[in-house]
Scaffold this motif. Structure first.
Motif, PDB file in Angstrom:
ATOM      1  N   GLY A 213       0.812  -1.217   0.000  1.00  0.00           N
ATOM      2  CA  GLY A 213       0.000   0.000   0.000  1.00  0.00           C
ATOM      3  C   GLY A 213       0.843   1.263   0.000  1.00  0.00           C
ATOM      4  N   LYS A 214       0.294   2.312  -0.604  1.00  0.00           N
ATOM      5  CA  LYS A 214       0.995   3.587  -0.707  1.00  0.00           C
ATOM      6  C   LYS A 214       1.003   4.301   0.639  1.00  0.00           C
ATOM      7  CE  LYS A 214       1.092   7.778  -3.541  1.00  0.00           C
ATOM      8  NZ  LYS A 214       0.389   8.532  -4.623  1.00  0.00           N
ATOM      9  N   ARG A 217      -1.868   6.307   2.967  1.00  0.00           N
ATOM     10  CA  ARG A 217      -3.216   5.855   2.680  1.00  0.00           C
ATOM     11  C   ARG A 217      -3.721   4.944   3.805  1.00  0.00           C
ATOM     12  NH1 ARG A 217      -6.243   8.004  -1.090  1.00  0.00           N
ATOM     13  NH2 ARG A 217      -6.932   6.040  -2.041  1.00  0.00           N
ATOM     14  N   SER A 239      -9.411   3.744  -0.112  1.00  0.00           N
ATOM     15  CA  SER A 239      -8.546   2.592  -0.391  1.00  0.00           C
ATOM     16  C   SER A 239      -8.988   1.337   0.358  1.00  0.00           C
ATOM     17  CB  SER A 239      -7.099   2.930  -0.031  1.00  0.00           C
ATOM     18  OG  SER A 239      -6.959   3.154   1.362  1.00  0.00           O
ATOM     19  N   ASP A 266     -11.155   1.887 -15.378  1.00  0.00           N
ATOM     20  CA  ASP A 266      -9.720   2.180 -15.402  1.00  0.00           C
ATOM     21  C   ASP A 266      -9.058   1.378 -16.526  1.00  0.00           C
ATOM     22  OD1 ASP A 266      -7.087   2.713 -14.968  1.00  0.00           O
ATOM     23  OD2 ASP A 266      -7.051   2.030 -12.881  1.00  0.00           O
ATOM     24  N   ARG A 471      -3.380  -4.912  -7.564  1.00  0.00           N
ATOM     25  CA  ARG A 471      -3.774  -3.548  -7.233  1.00  0.00           C
ATOM     26  C   ARG A 471      -5.053  -3.536  -6.396  1.00  0.00           C
ATOM     27  NH1 ARG A 471      -3.702  -0.288 -12.814  1.00  0.00           N
ATOM     28  NH2 ARG A 471      -4.779   1.240 -11.488  1.00  0.00           N
ATOM     29  N   GLN A 472      -5.994  -4.387  -6.755  1.00  0.00           N
ATOM     30  CA  GLN A 472      -7.247  -4.451  -6.009  1.00  0.00           C
ATOM     31  C   GLN A 472      -7.442  -5.878  -5.487  1.00  0.00           C
ATOM     32  OE1 GLN A 472     -10.823  -2.633  -7.192  1.00  0.00           O
ATOM     33  NE2 GLN A 472      -9.869  -0.982  -8.390  1.00  0.00           N
ATOM     34  N   SER A 530      -2.062  -6.219  -1.731  1.00  0.00           N
ATOM     35  CA  SER A 530      -2.790  -5.174  -2.444  1.00  0.00           C
ATOM     36  C   SER A 530      -2.069  -3.842  -2.355  1.00  0.00           C
ATOM     37  CB  SER A 530      -4.205  -5.042  -1.858  1.00  0.00           C
ATOM     38  OG  SER A 530      -4.894  -3.983  -2.476  1.00  0.00           O
ATOM     39  N   SER A 531      -2.018  -3.134  -3.464  1.00  0.00           N
ATOM     40  CA  SER A 531      -1.348  -1.833  -3.484  1.00  0.00           C
ATOM     41  C   SER A 531      -2.314  -0.661  -3.626  1.00  0.00           C
ATOM     42  CB  SER A 531      -0.349  -1.782  -4.656  1.00  0.00           C
ATOM     43  OG  SER A 531      -1.034  -1.921  -5.897  1.00  0.00           O
ATOM     44  N   GLN A 532      -3.569  -0.916  -3.998  1.00  0.00           N
ATOM     45  CA  GLN A 532      -4.484   0.185  -4.291  1.00  0.00           C
ATOM     46  C   GLN A 532      -5.745   0.161  -3.423  1.00  0.00           C
ATOM     47  OE1 GLN A 532      -5.109   0.996  -8.500  1.00  0.00           O
ATOM     48  NE2 GLN A 532      -7.265   1.458  -8.135  1.00  0.00           N
ATOM     49  N   ARG A 533      -6.422  -0.989  -3.338  1.00  0.00           N
ATOM     50  CA  ARG A 533      -7.672  -1.040  -2.579  1.00  0.00           C
ATOM     51  C   ARG A 533      -7.952  -2.466  -2.120  1.00  0.00           C
ATOM     52  NH1 ARG A 533     -12.944   1.125  -5.467  1.00  0.00           N
ATOM     53  NH2 ARG A 533     -11.967   3.127  -4.940  1.00  0.00           N
TER      54      ARG A 533
END
Length: 934
Positions: A213-214, A217, A239, A266, A471-472, A530-533
């Motif tokens: 994760g970023k 966030r 997120s 997306d 990502r998700q 997961s990196s986005q959500r």
């Protein structure tokens, strides 16, 4: 580009990266391959390491008889704590003992012995359990379970035996090792020498778990802070979200819809950047596969636990059950339909259905192969001694066969048969209990996965590490008992016992708290992917409608975001307000509902002669039986389904129902009252009935020979004896002479051929003839039916005699009596209350008690209605039943319409008051007219 690896020894070296599960090994292989790879490097799990070590030291798989010895030894240890459980559930108890003893041996270390602490160090219960398990291990001569025996062989192997060495790179933090595993790693490390520093660094980098994760966030805050002792509160953002749905199916539909919407919204997102974390539950994987196939979304790594029948052991078990008389009909039918039999599946189904229909002849046709005929002969035989049964098992093994794909099942059957033969001694009683245990089918499953592709949505499972970054991530089944899963508990030792064994007994055992901590860490690693959500989906009910609570992890998550009530995190998708707040939800467009097609209930008009559907080769119609015409009278639709072979072919356990009692009673009466012989005396009847009933049971209902049926057998024998004695008295008082039993008759009803078998023909003085039908019932309902004119069965037999002369199978004496008969009448002998009912008038003296003459007319209404039905069938018309029919027939005809139970289709298409007018009985037209007026 491949990088060669240097070895610390001159001997060829395998460098092995040890990972905790197959998915983590897959992830590390991918990382190494992306970096260019390395020669001589294997990435795998513990099982793969043991396999490589066995090959390195030229060791064969150890021959451990742990599984065979342990159940037998457990049964022979006196006063054990498992004695009662072993009697009730032998297989389950043996499995629990095996796993617990194996766990103790793992924790005890290289000694391979169960260590018992000094008195007083453990609770009395734990001490007894530990002592009994030590006795059990001693009883099997301290044999080790197969996986420990394999490790023991490797540890004991001299270095000089090795053809190559195995240098293992591992992390004790990643993998929990028991004393045996540590000893094996020390052995391999000692023989391999110093490990490669480059590979140590590569391994450390490959197994490193970092949140994707970023920073800043909410997702990253959750990944780092979950389950930590120091809690820092952060603000929620888009997120991460928690969504509540109805059940697991809606949960999957919502998740797949969100994945589709994310891909549409997306353009940079591809399917391989989406992941589903699913519970280890077949219902989830099946539903996920189905929904994703419909949605056109490819999946990568979907686990599938394929459960299969243990066809090999099943065949052996059911063969043993048929050898042990009496053979259960369902066991015999299942054996005959086994795909390992030497005949086709169609032949097997026919034989099986014949058994379930009450036929035990199993005649071999000319089309069967020699092996098939031998198998049928073998199945008919009885094995009453160990040598005979051992020979039967050998013959059975030689006759089994397997089509393509069933070779493994055949191998299991042959191996089981060999064990069975070893269990049989050369003489003495057959150990049926041991044989049944050996042949008990086991759960066969093969864990397979969908192809691991780079394009499909990644599927992660609850008990394994994620194998790639996404990502998700959608976490499915986020309910109580999952994420992390509840630790399994020992059925023998409590957590307190395990802790004491660890602290006092010196066992290296993992308690429930240790397991829970390890599973919490695994869950965090899964969230790292997961990196986005991350979308957590919470089902509110299980598949049975039972209410579910969210996962306990939700409480820890709520604290990370300063929420007091964890439920406040959840958005209920059943609520339009909450659904509007949810992000990424795929909402279907509004559509007008479509009403289901109405079920049309109209009489059939098939526009062809339905009686001509079943004909002989010369075109003449096949005859109808009295029972089929009786069905036709009350339900033409039931008759049509039966004639077309569309009735359900149900299998059910054998039961002594009314029909079975009647079949046995008929058989006994047939042998008691013989043609051209004097009526048996009372003493003869009492003496013969036990043997005759036993013979009837053997040939027709062998399941009654079981000890559990002795009460029912005794009652049935008494009923038959009472009925037979009274029947003998009636025949004697009437001056009757028996002409024939089970007489096959043929004749015509107008132009329709009819046939059937009459139970008995008796001749009275003055050339009078009675056609007798035995009924295992009381006289009341039959008397009412005859008085109302709706009894047809025996009258049809009389019609056969009048139009066919007794049939071509009748002997000369019987034909002469029939041809010389002045009058023919019908009679029912009701076995339950020993009353005879006849349609004669003045044949029997009034002094003969128990014989009631009801006069002519017992079939007038029935024959009229049957003729009407026949005319309708010739025109191709089939009347459906009406919902009032059961009541009407019961009230006006004293008939219970059992035909309505022949198929669920009859009730489904039964007309109601709102349906089209149906003249199902002669009186129905008036009733329908009244309904129309109302």
């Amino acid at each position: 580009m491949m990088t060669p690896l240097r070895s610390a020894t001159t001997m060829p070296t395998i460098h092995f990266f040890l990972l905790p599960d197959r998915t983590s090994a897959r992830r590390v292989r991918r990382q190494i391959a992306e970096q260019g790879g390395a020669l001589g490097l294997i990435v795998g799990t513990w099982l793969e390491l043991v396999d490589q070590a066995q090959k390195a030291y030229l060791l064969a798989e150890p021959s451990s008889d742990w599984r065979e010895k342990l159940p037998e030894a457990a049964a022979n240890i006196p006063d054990s704590f498992w004695a009662d459980s072993l009697l009730i559930a032998p297989d389950e108890t043996a499995a629990t003992l095996s796993s617990t003893l194996s766990l103790l041996l793992e924790g005890a270390g290289r000694e391979g012995r169960v260590k018992t602490p000094s008195p007083g160090e453990l609770s009395a219960r734990a001490t007894r359990h530990l002592t009994d398990l030590a006795r059990l291990h001693e009883a099997i001569n301290f044999v080790l379970p197969p996986h420990l025996a394999a490790m023991a062989d490797i540890i004991a192997a001299p270095k000089a035996r090795a053809v190559r060495v195995v240098s293992v790179h591992y992390s004790a933090k990643e993998i929990r090792l028991n004393p045996w595993q540590r000893a094996l790693l020390e052995k391999l490390g000692s023989d391999a020498g110093e490990r490669s520093p480059d590979l140590d660094a590569l391994y450390a980098k490959a197994v490193l778990h970092e949140p994707a994760g970023k920073k800043g966030r909410a997702l990253a805050h959750l990944q780092k802070g979950l389950f930590e002792s120091e809690i820092k509160v952060a603000t929620r953002d888009d997120s991460i979200q928690w969504l509540a749905v109805r059940d697991f199916l809606e949960e999957i539909e919502v998740a797949v819809g969100m994945a589709q919407k994310a891909l549409l919204d997306d353009p940079s997102l591809v399917t391989s950047e989406i992941g589903f974390l699913v519970p280890t539950d077949q219902t989830y994987t099946d539903a996920l596969r189905s929904v994703c196939n419909y949605a056109g979304l490819p999946l990568s790594g979907l686990p599938d636990e394929k459960e299969a029948r243990d066809l090999g052991k099943e065949a052996v078990l059911y063969f043993l059950l048929t050898c042990r008389r009496p053979a259960p009909a369902m066991a015999l039918a299942t054996l005959l339909s086994s795909p390992l039999m030497p005949w086709t599946a169609e032949v097997g189904k026919q034989y099986a259905q014949e058994i379930m229909d009450g036929g035990f002849d199993l005649k071999a046709t000319d089309e069967l192969s020699i092996n098939s005929k031998r198998m049928l002969k073998l199945i008919r035989q009885t094995a009453d001694s160990s040598p005979v049964l051992r020979d039967a098992l050998s013959q059975f093994a030689s006759l089994l066969q397997a089509t393509e794909g069933l070779e493994g099942h055949l191998a299991r059957a042959l191996a089981t048969l060999e064990k069975g033969k070893e269990c049989l001694s050369k003489s003495g009683e057959i150990p049926w209990g041991d044989l049944m245990r050996i042949a008990s089918p086991e759960a066969i499953s093969a864990s397979v996965s969908s192809p691991i592709t780079r394009e499909g949505i990644a599927i992660f499972t609850e008990q394994e590490q994620p194998w790639r970054k996404v990502r998700q991530l959608f976490v499915l089944g986020f309910s109580n008992g999952r994420y992390p899963g509840d630790p399994s508990r020992s059925a023998i030792f409590s957590d307190v016992d395990l802790a004491c064994l660890q602290q006092i007994g010196g066992y290296d055992l993992e308690t429930s708290e240790g397991i829970a901590q390890r599973r919490r860490e695994l869950f965090k690693q899964q969230l790292y992917a997961s990196s986005q959500r991350i979308n957590f989906l919470i089902p509110r009910r299980d598949c049975f409608g039972k209410e579910l609570r969210p996962s306990q992890s939700l409480t820890y998550m709520a604290k990370l975001f300063g929420v007091n009530d964890p439920e406040d995190l959840i958005l209920e998708l059943e609520s339009s307000t909450a659904r509007a707040k949810a992000r990424g939800i795929a909402v279907a467009t509004t559509a007008s509902p479509k009403t289901p097609r109405l079920l049309t209930k109209q009489d059939l008009s098939l526009q062809r002669d339905l009686l001509a559907l079943h004909c002989y080769a010369d075109g003449s119609p096949k005859p109808q039986s009295p029972s089929s015409l009786d069905t036709l009278m009350v339900s033409p639709f039931a008759w049509l389904l039966s004639r077309a072979g569309l009735q359900p072919l149900d299998w059910a356990p054998e039961d002594l129902d009314v029909a079975s009692k009647g079949t046995l009673a008929h058989d006994v009466f047939e042998h008691l009252f013989r043609p051209d012989k004097p009526l048996p005396k009372a003493t003869e009847i009492k003496a013969q009935i036990p043997a005759l009933l036993n013979q009837a049971i053997i040939s027709k209902k062998p399941f009654l020979l079981g000890q559990e049926w002795h009460v029912e057998r005794r009652h049935l024998q008494r009923d038959i004896e009472i009925a037979a004695l009274r029947w003998q008295e009636l025949l004697q008082e009437m001056g009757a002479k028996v002409l024939g039993n089970e007489v096959w008759l043929r004749g015509k009803l107008d132009t329709l051929p009819i046939h059937g078998s009459a139970d008995l023909l008796v001749e009275l003085p003055k050339g009078r003839l009675y056609v007798v039908d035995y009924k295992k019932a009381s006289s009341g309902p039959r008397r009412d039916r005859m008085r109302k004119g709706y009894d047809s069965q025996a009258s049809l037999y009389r019609l056969m005699i009048e139009t066919g002369g007794g049939g071509k199978d009748a002997n000369a004496t019987l034909k002469k009596a029939i041809e010389g008969a002045n009058e023919i009448s019908v009679a029912y002998y009701m076995l339950n209350d020993q009353i005879a009912l006849a349609d004669s008038n003045g044949w029997v003296k009034k002094s003969v008690t128990g014989m009631e003459e009801l006069g002519t007319g017992i079939a007038v209404n029935a024959m009229s209605l049957i003729r009407q039905r026949i005319d309708e069938l010739r025109a191709g018309n089939v009347k459906l039943n009406h919902e009032d029919d059961p009541d009407w027939y019961k009230k006006n005809a004293a008939v219970t319409i059992y035909a309505l139970e022949n198929s669920p289709l009859i009730a489904l298409f039964m007309k109601t008051s709102d349906d089209q007018v149906c003249e199902s009985t002669p009186q129905e037209s008036k009733k329908q007219a009244k309904r129309g007026a109302k």
